[in-house]
Design a protein around this motif. Structure first.
Motif, PDB file in Angstrom:
ATOM      1  N   MET A   1      18.338  -0.075  14.950  1.00 44.80           N
ATOM      2  CA  MET A   1      18.816  -0.077  16.338  1.00 44.80           C
ATOM      3  C   MET A   1      17.894  -0.952  17.180  1.00 44.80           C
ATOM      4  N   PRO A   2      18.449  -1.611  18.214  1.00 39.66           N
ATOM      5  CA  PRO A   2      17.591  -2.380  19.115  1.00 39.66           C
ATOM      6  C   PRO A   2      16.567  -1.446  19.773  1.00 39.66           C
ATOM      7  N   LYS A   3      15.325  -1.912  19.922  1.00 42.88           N
ATOM      8  CA  LYS A   3      14.306  -1.097  20.584  1.00 42.88           C
ATOM      9  C   LYS A   3      14.726  -0.802  22.021  1.00 42.88           C
ATOM     10  N   PRO A   4      14.263   0.316  22.587  1.00 43.80           N
ATOM     11  CA  PRO A   4      14.698   0.714  23.932  1.00 43.80           C
ATOM     12  C   PRO A   4      14.466  -0.369  24.995  1.00 43.80           C
ATOM     13  N   GLU A   5      13.387  -1.147  24.845  1.00 41.76           N
ATOM     14  CA  GLU A   5      13.079  -2.145  25.869  1.00 41.76           C
ATOM     15  C   GLU A   5      13.862  -3.446  25.672  1.00 41.76           C
ATOM     16  N   ILE A   6      14.633  -3.538  24.590  1.00 41.49           N
ATOM     17  CA  ILE A   6      15.398  -4.747  24.298  1.00 41.49           C
ATOM     18  C   ILE A   6      16.805  -4.628  24.877  1.00 41.49           C
ATOM     19  N   LEU A  18      34.376   1.583  28.383  1.00 40.82           N
ATOM     20  CA  LEU A  18      34.754   2.988  28.214  1.00 40.82           C
ATOM     21  C   LEU A  18      35.542   3.561  29.403  1.00 40.82           C
ATOM     22  N   PRO A  19      35.063   3.386  30.659  1.00 37.77           N
ATOM     23  CA  PRO A  19      35.814   3.970  31.773  1.00 37.77           C
ATOM     24  C   PRO A  19      37.242   3.419  31.868  1.00 37.77           C
ATOM     25  N   ARG A  20      37.414   2.141  31.582  1.00 39.91           N
ATOM     26  CA  ARG A  20      38.751   1.538  31.617  1.00 39.91           C
ATOM     27  C   ARG A  20      39.675   2.179  30.589  1.00 39.91           C
ATOM     28  N   LEU A  21      39.102   2.698  29.525  1.00 44.63           N
ATOM     29  CA  LEU A  21      39.912   3.312  28.462  1.00 44.63           C
ATOM     30  C   LEU A  21      39.977   4.827  28.613  1.00 44.63           C
ATOM     31  N   GLY A  22      39.483   5.334  29.732  1.00 43.75           N
ATOM     32  CA  GLY A  22      39.633   6.756  30.016  1.00 43.75           C
ATOM     33  C   GLY A  22      38.493   7.636  29.540  1.00 43.75           C
ATOM     34  N   PHE A  23      37.388   7.015  29.096  1.00 41.52           N
ATOM     35  CA  PHE A  23      36.248   7.817  28.676  1.00 41.52           C
ATOM     36  C   PHE A  23      35.200   7.810  29.774  1.00 41.52           C
ATOM     37  N   ALA A  24      34.966   8.947  30.393  1.00 38.16           N
ATOM     38  CA  ALA A  24      33.962   9.029  31.447  1.00 38.16           C
ATOM     39  C   ALA A  24      32.702   9.668  30.874  1.00 38.16           C
ATOM     40  N   ASP A  25      31.708   9.871  31.715  1.00 40.99           N
ATOM     41  CA  ASP A  25      30.578  10.744  31.354  1.00 40.99           C
ATOM     42  C   ASP A  25      29.617  10.182  30.321  1.00 40.99           C
ATOM     43  N   VAL A  26      29.779   8.931  29.906  1.00 38.24           N
ATOM     44  CA  VAL A  26      28.856   8.394  28.911  1.00 38.24           C
ATOM     45  C   VAL A  26      27.688   7.729  29.628  1.00 38.24           C
ATOM     46  N   VAL A  27      26.481   8.169  29.328  1.00 40.47           N
ATOM     47  CA  VAL A  27      25.283   7.699  30.016  1.00 40.47           C
ATOM     48  C   VAL A  27      24.860   6.327  29.499  1.00 40.47           C
ATOM     49  N   ASP A  28      24.914   6.147  28.172  1.00 41.14           N
ATOM     50  CA  ASP A  28      24.487   4.863  27.607  1.00 41.14           C
ATOM     51  C   ASP A  28      25.083   4.685  26.224  1.00 41.14           C
ATOM     52  N   VAL A  29      25.231   3.421  25.835  1.00 39.95           N
ATOM     53  CA  VAL A  29      25.695   3.085  24.487  1.00 39.95           C
ATOM     54  C   VAL A  29      24.765   2.013  23.938  1.00 39.95           C
ATOM     55  N   ARG A  30      24.295   2.204  22.728  1.00 35.99           N
ATOM     56  CA  ARG A  30      23.496   1.182  22.046  1.00 35.99           C
ATOM     57  C   ARG A  30      24.181   0.878  20.724  1.00 35.99           C
ATOM     58  N   GLN A  31      24.244  -0.417  20.392  1.00 36.01           N
ATOM     59  CA  GLN A  31      24.864  -0.790  19.123  1.00 36.01           C
ATOM     60  C   GLN A  31      23.818  -1.374  18.187  1.00 36.01           C
ATOM     61  N   GLY A  32      23.852  -0.931  16.946  1.00 34.22           N
ATOM     62  CA  GLY A  32      22.939  -1.457  15.940  1.00 34.22           C
ATOM     63  C   GLY A  32      23.640  -1.587  14.602  1.00 34.22           C
ATOM     64  N   LYS A  33      22.833  -1.705  13.559  1.00 30.51           N
ATOM     65  CA  LYS A  33      23.391  -1.891  12.219  1.00 30.51           C
ATOM     66  C   LYS A  33      23.094  -0.696  11.359  1.00 30.51           C
ATOM     67  N   ARG A  34      23.880  -0.559  10.327  1.00 35.40           N
ATOM     68  CA  ARG A  34      23.688   0.513   9.358  1.00 35.40           C
ATOM     69  C   ARG A  34      23.881  -0.080   7.969  1.00 35.40           C
TER      70      ARG A  34
ATOM     71  N   ARG B  34      26.438   0.865  13.725  1.00 34.68           N
ATOM     72  CA  ARG B  34      25.995   2.179  14.169  1.00 34.68           C
ATOM     73  C   ARG B  34      25.955   2.157  15.684  1.00 34.68           C
ATOM     74  N   PHE B  35      26.558   3.159  16.299  1.00 35.72           N
ATOM     75  CA  PHE B  35      26.533   3.270  17.759  1.00 35.72           C
ATOM     76  C   PHE B  35      25.813   4.542  18.154  1.00 35.72           C
ATOM     77  N   GLU B  36      24.947   4.452  19.152  1.00 39.15           N
ATOM     78  CA  GLU B  36      24.351   5.650  19.737  1.00 39.15           C
ATOM     79  C   GLU B  36      24.965   5.848  21.119  1.00 39.15           C
ATOM     80  N   ILE B  37      25.711   6.936  21.252  1.00 42.67           N
ATOM     81  CA  ILE B  37      26.421   7.265  22.489  1.00 42.67           C
ATOM     82  C   ILE B  37      25.628   8.374  23.165  1.00 42.67           C
ATOM     83  N   GLU B  38      25.115   8.113  24.351  1.00 38.56           N
ATOM     84  CA  GLU B  38      24.296   9.117  25.039  1.00 38.56           C
ATOM     85  C   GLU B  38      25.137   9.868  26.063  1.00 38.56           C
ATOM     86  N   LEU B  39      25.182  11.182  25.918  1.00 45.08           N
ATOM     87  CA  LEU B  39      25.926  12.032  26.848  1.00 45.08           C
ATOM     88  C   LEU B  39      24.953  12.971  27.543  1.00 45.08           C
ATOM     89  N   GLU B  40      25.298  13.358  28.769  1.00 52.12           N
ATOM     90  CA  GLU B  40      24.451  14.291  29.507  1.00 52.12           C
ATOM     91  C   GLU B  40      25.024  15.695  29.330  1.00 52.12           C
TER      92      GLU B  40
END
Lengths: 76, 76
Positions: A1-6, A18-34, B34-40
């Motif tokens: 995963m990308p480091k938090p400061e990246i 996400l909001p445009r697709l009807g998903f609210a309430d998500v604080v953050d999304v990070r994308q990485g590899k697996r 891999r996605f990290e989705i942060e919820l409150e």
């Protein structure tokens, strides 16, 4: 995963969509590899250390990415 | 992750590079996202179902990819 400061433009794009697709309430999304690395036989400490070295040198960019290694047992 | 029947050129490239870098004994490598989705707050069944729907419609391509959802607790 990308480091938090990246910055993570892919994660930001997903977060913005996400909001445009009807998903609210998500604080953050990070994308990485697996990566799924398939080994034959028992995974002892030496082999796990080798997979760690693999993740560090080939699979991730340690300047901008963190990684974790998990072992999953599969019975064939 | 790419479905088992789907070709994975990135995974194949990594698998091909491993012996040259001194890593033997690896049977297969698959590369996915891999996605990290942060919820409150609390993640109840409804919110987990929403994350599933998110993974199915936005984060993955269900024609060629499988996905799994895990919940990780973080205490702030």
């Amino acid at each position: 995963m990308p480091k938090p400061e990246i910055l993570d433009p892919q994660g930001k794009a997903v977060h913005g969509a996400l909001p445009r697709l009807g998903f609210a309430d998500v604080v953050d999304v990070r994308q990485g590899k697996r990566f799924e690395i398939e080994l034959e036989g028992e995974v002892d400490e030496d082999r796990l250390a080798e997979v760690h070295r693999m993740a560090e040198t080939l699979l991730s960019n340690p300047v901008i990415e963190n990684f974790t290694v998990h072992v999953e047992e599969t019975v064939s």
